[in-house]
Design an enzyme around this catalytic site. Structure first.
Site, PDB file in Angstrom:
ATOM      1  N   HIS A  58       0.851  -1.189   0.000  1.00  8.82           N
ATOM      2  CA  HIS A  58       0.000   0.000   0.000  1.00  8.82           C
ATOM      3  C   HIS A  58       0.888   1.240   0.000  1.00  8.82           C
ATOM      4  O   HIS A  58       2.048   1.196   0.435  1.00  8.82           O
ATOM      5  CB  HIS A  58      -0.892   0.016   1.239  1.00  8.82           C
ATOM      6  CG  HIS A  58      -2.017  -0.954   1.183  1.00  8.82           C
ATOM      7  ND1 HIS A  58      -3.104  -0.859   2.021  1.00  8.82           N
ATOM      8  CD2 HIS A  58      -2.244  -2.037   0.401  1.00  8.82           C
ATOM      9  CE1 HIS A  58      -3.960  -1.836   1.757  1.00  8.82           C
ATOM     10  NE2 HIS A  58      -3.449  -2.576   0.786  1.00  8.82           N
ATOM     11  N   GLU A  60       0.910   3.860   1.878  1.00  6.32           N
ATOM     12  CA  GLU A  60       1.402   4.275   3.195  1.00  6.32           C
ATOM     13  C   GLU A  60       2.582   3.425   3.646  1.00  6.32           C
ATOM     14  O   GLU A  60       3.566   3.951   4.184  1.00  6.32           O
ATOM     15  CB  GLU A  60       0.290   4.140   4.249  1.00  6.32           C
ATOM     16  CG  GLU A  60      -0.942   4.968   3.968  1.00  6.32           C
ATOM     17  CD  GLU A  60      -2.047   4.204   3.251  1.00  6.32           C
ATOM     18  OE1 GLU A  60      -3.217   4.428   3.582  1.00  6.32           O
ATOM     19  OE2 GLU A  60      -1.738   3.386   2.354  1.00  6.32           O
ATOM     20  N   CYS A  88      -6.267   1.961   5.793  1.00  6.26           N
ATOM     21  CA  CYS A  88      -6.894   0.714   6.204  1.00  6.26           C
ATOM     22  C   CYS A  88      -6.310   0.295   7.560  1.00  6.26           C
ATOM     23  O   CYS A  88      -5.347   0.911   8.042  1.00  6.26           O
ATOM     24  CB  CYS A  88      -6.628  -0.373   5.161  1.00  6.26           C
ATOM     25  SG  CYS A  88      -4.910  -0.945   5.136  1.00  6.26           S
ATOM     26  N   CYS A  91      -2.407  -0.322   7.501  1.00  7.89           N
ATOM     27  CA  CYS A  91      -1.599   0.895   7.405  1.00  7.89           C
ATOM     28  C   CYS A  91      -1.710   1.738   8.673  1.00  7.89           C
ATOM     29  O   CYS A  91      -0.717   2.307   9.128  1.00  7.89           O
ATOM     30  CB  CYS A  91      -2.019   1.689   6.173  1.00  7.89           C
ATOM     31  SG  CYS A  91      -1.642   0.818   4.630  1.00  7.89           S
TER      32      CYS A  91
END
Length: 169
Positions: A58, A60, A88, A91
């Site tokens: 992801h 992040e 999410c 993260c």
């Protein structure tokens, strides 16, 4: 928060939006993130889960990894993470463990958001660290990127199904 902080939030979010567009160009969900320390971008990331075949790629996480390398420390004290979509749970948990001071996000995620929309992992008092959270920065632009991406994806799927049906006839 001062006017200067707000203008910096918009400026840094625009950098995260550029990374989200890079993800989109690579066929990924358009999410971009940056980590800022003392006014300098020290970590950048954009979604690459599909391309890398890795659920942890992801935006992040990628930005946190780069920032950790820059600081030579997994604890990212006194940093701000800017991301185009509310994080999410994975993260958000990484941000708590990294001791990120501040989270600024664009669009809320009403399905898996973990900074207040569905869960609130970044501000849970039972955890050993809480982040200051600012949501909705450049929300319209961030939301539009995501909406357009998923609209195009649905169209592509619909066209592929139509093509398969015509080939089967």
């Amino acid at each position: 928060m001062s006017v200067v902080d707000v203008s910096l939030d918009h400026e840094f979010m625009s950098k995260a939006i550029e990374l989200a567009m890079r993800a989109q160009d690579e066929g990924e969900i358009p999410v971009g993130a940056i980590v800022v320390y003392q006014g300098k971008i020290i970590g950048r990331g954009w979604n690459r889960s599909i391309q890398c075949h890795d659920a942890t790629h992801h935006a992040e996480i990628m930005a946190l990894r780069e920032a950790g390398q820059y600081l030579q420390n997994y604890r990212l004290l006194d940093t701000t993470l800017y991301v185009t979509l509310e994080p999410c749970p994975m993260c958000a948990g990484a941000m708590v463990h990294a001791r990120v001071s501040r989270l600024v996000y664009g669009a809320s995620d009403l399905k898996t958001g973990a900074a207040g929309s569905v869960y609130n992992l970044v501000s849970t008092p039972q955890l050993n660290h809480q982040l200051e959270v600012v949501g909705g920065v450049e929300q319209e632009h961030c939301s539009m990127l995501l909406s357009e991406f998923f609209r195009r994806r649905r169209q592509t799927i619909k066209q592929a199904k139509k093509l398969r049906r015509s080939q089967q006839s």
